[in-house]
Write an enzyme that holds these catalytic residues in place. Structure first.
Site, PDB file in Angstrom:
ATOM      1  N   HIS A  61       1.210  -1.243   0.029  1.00 28.64           N
ATOM      2  CA  HIS A  61      -0.411   0.156  -0.255  1.00 28.64           C
ATOM      3  C   HIS A  61       0.959   1.479   0.052  1.00 28.64           C
ATOM      4  CE1 HIS A  61       1.113  -1.028   4.230  1.00 28.64           C
ATOM      5  NE2 HIS A  61       0.733   0.924   4.471  1.00 28.64           N
ATOM      6  N   HIS A  63       1.263   3.972   2.155  1.00 28.70           N
ATOM      7  CA  HIS A  63       1.698   4.647   3.211  1.00 28.70           C
ATOM      8  C   HIS A  63       3.632   5.085   3.062  1.00 28.70           C
ATOM      9  CE1 HIS A  63      -1.647   3.902   5.217  1.00 28.70           C
ATOM     10  NE2 HIS A  63      -2.155   5.685   5.273  1.00 28.70           N
ATOM     11  N   ASP A  65       6.046   4.529   4.808  1.00 29.13           N
ATOM     12  CA  ASP A  65       7.305   4.048   4.932  1.00 29.13           C
ATOM     13  C   ASP A  65       7.531   2.342   4.774  1.00 29.13           C
ATOM     14  OD1 ASP A  65       4.166   2.933   6.424  1.00 29.13           O
ATOM     15  OD2 ASP A  65       5.087   1.393   7.407  1.00 29.13           O
ATOM     16  N   HIS A  66       6.272   1.953   3.731  1.00 28.78           N
ATOM     17  CA  HIS A  66       6.454   1.414   2.994  1.00 28.78           C
ATOM     18  C   HIS A  66       6.483   1.178   1.280  1.00 28.78           C
ATOM     19  CE1 HIS A  66       4.429  -1.806   5.061  1.00 28.78           C
ATOM     20  NE2 HIS A  66       3.961  -0.696   5.971  1.00 28.78           N
ATOM     21  N   ASP A 207       0.520  -3.742   6.108  1.00 27.77           N
ATOM     22  CA  ASP A 207      -0.153  -3.639   7.057  1.00 27.77           C
ATOM     23  C   ASP A 207      -1.876  -3.872   7.030  1.00 27.77           C
ATOM     24  OD1 ASP A 207       1.935  -2.420   7.841  1.00 27.77           O
ATOM     25  OD2 ASP A 207       1.368  -0.173   7.773  1.00 27.77           O
TER      26      ASP A 207
END
Length: 306
Positions: A61, A63, A65-66, A207
């Site tokens: 996804h 966000h 941090d990914h 997540d």
């Protein structure tokens, strides 16, 4: 042998203890990335994994941090004059996000980038498949399954003798062709071999809140990498994440061989997290740190590249 290399095991933001999510699957000379948080290039360098061997990147996804490590990886590949295509997969809006991302600096990749948006999809490659499935994270988000192809069983001497045959050079020809004719009779490979050996199955949730689809796609997996951001429901609040207890419940229901608790919140020190997880989770689990490696074959081995 398949190696699962945890490049980043934390969530939300990097800390001194751990980087943000990135997992490398090393299989048959190929490297596949599941997520690529900021700093992944440095983590690759620490483990001596060559970015040039990365063939496919699967983003769960968008966000930060990914996926924020993607730009530095592509730029480095270009500086090293990569020519081979790179394949990037992700949920809805992947094409739009990656295209905008690539326009954000004064450089152009030296190689083709193929972008694929996935729903619940099964991708077939030579020796394995990758399945994507939807998870519950409040935005378009996917989990992924790596499923190695089943391997044929060994030649069975008793079955060979029952057909009036003897072991010989014909076996090699049968192994290549799948069927051959001997003395006017058609012999199939499965006629003279034992039960196929199940290929390795690994699941990564990305997540997500606890959801039924994870259980369905994880059934009897060799390794389930389940996000477990929080130790308690109180800490979790109304976020779209999972707790250690929820990850353990899913692993138990899916009858997985081994659970890896992943994406720990920055608030927790490793020792604190381990201590509490041991109280909460009654299932067989590990809590990987950055640079830990799980090797999967007929059994699993855990080591570290630190």
């Amino acid at each position: 042998m398949l190696e699962v290399i945890f490049l980043g095991t934390g969530g939300i933001m990097p800390t001194k203890e751990r980087n943000v999510p990135a997992i490398a699957l090393k299989y048959g000379g190929e490297i596949i990335l599941w997520d690529i948080g900021e700093g992944t290039l440095r983590q690759l360098d620490t483990t001596k994994l060559s970015p040039m061997k990365i063939e496919k990147i699967f983003i769960t996804h968008f966000h930060g941090d990914h996926y924020l490590g993607l730009m530095s990886l592509i730029q480095t590949m270009t500086l090293w004059k990569r020519e081979r295509p790179l394949y990037i997969y992700g949920p809805k809006y992947t094409f739009e996000f990656i295209q905008n991302y690539l326009k954000s600096g004064f450089f152009r990749p030296s190689f083709e980038i193929h972008i694929h948006e996935l729903g619940e999809t099964r991708l077939k490659f030579k020796d394995y498949e990758i399945w994507s499935f939807k998870v519950d994270h409040g935005i378009p988000a996917l989990g992924y399954v790596f499923k190695e192809n089943d391997k044929r069983g060994n030649f069975d001497v008793e079955k060979i003798r029952e057909l009036g045959l003897k072991p010989g050079p014909w076996m090699k020809k049968l192994e290549i062709k799948g069927k051959i004719e001997i003395n006017g009779k058609l012999i199939y490979l499965e006629d003279v071999t034992g039960e196929p050996k199940k290929g390795v199955k690994i699941v990564y949730t990305g997540d997500t809140e606890q959801c039924e689809r994870i259980k369905l796609f994880s059934e009897r997996a060799d390794l389930l990498i389940h996000e477990a951001t929080y130790l308690s429901r109180e800490d979790k609040g109304d976020s779209y994440h999972s707790t250690v207890e929820e990850a353990c419940e899913t692993a138990k229901r899916a009858k997985v061989e081994l659970l890896a608790l992943f994406h720990r919140a920055p608030r927790y020190k490793y020792e604190e997290y381990v201590q509490e997880a041991n109280k909460i989770c009654e299932y067989k689990f590990i809590i990987p740190q950055d640079f830990d490696v799980v090797r999967l074959g007929e059994k699993y081995e855990l080591s570290s590249l630190r």
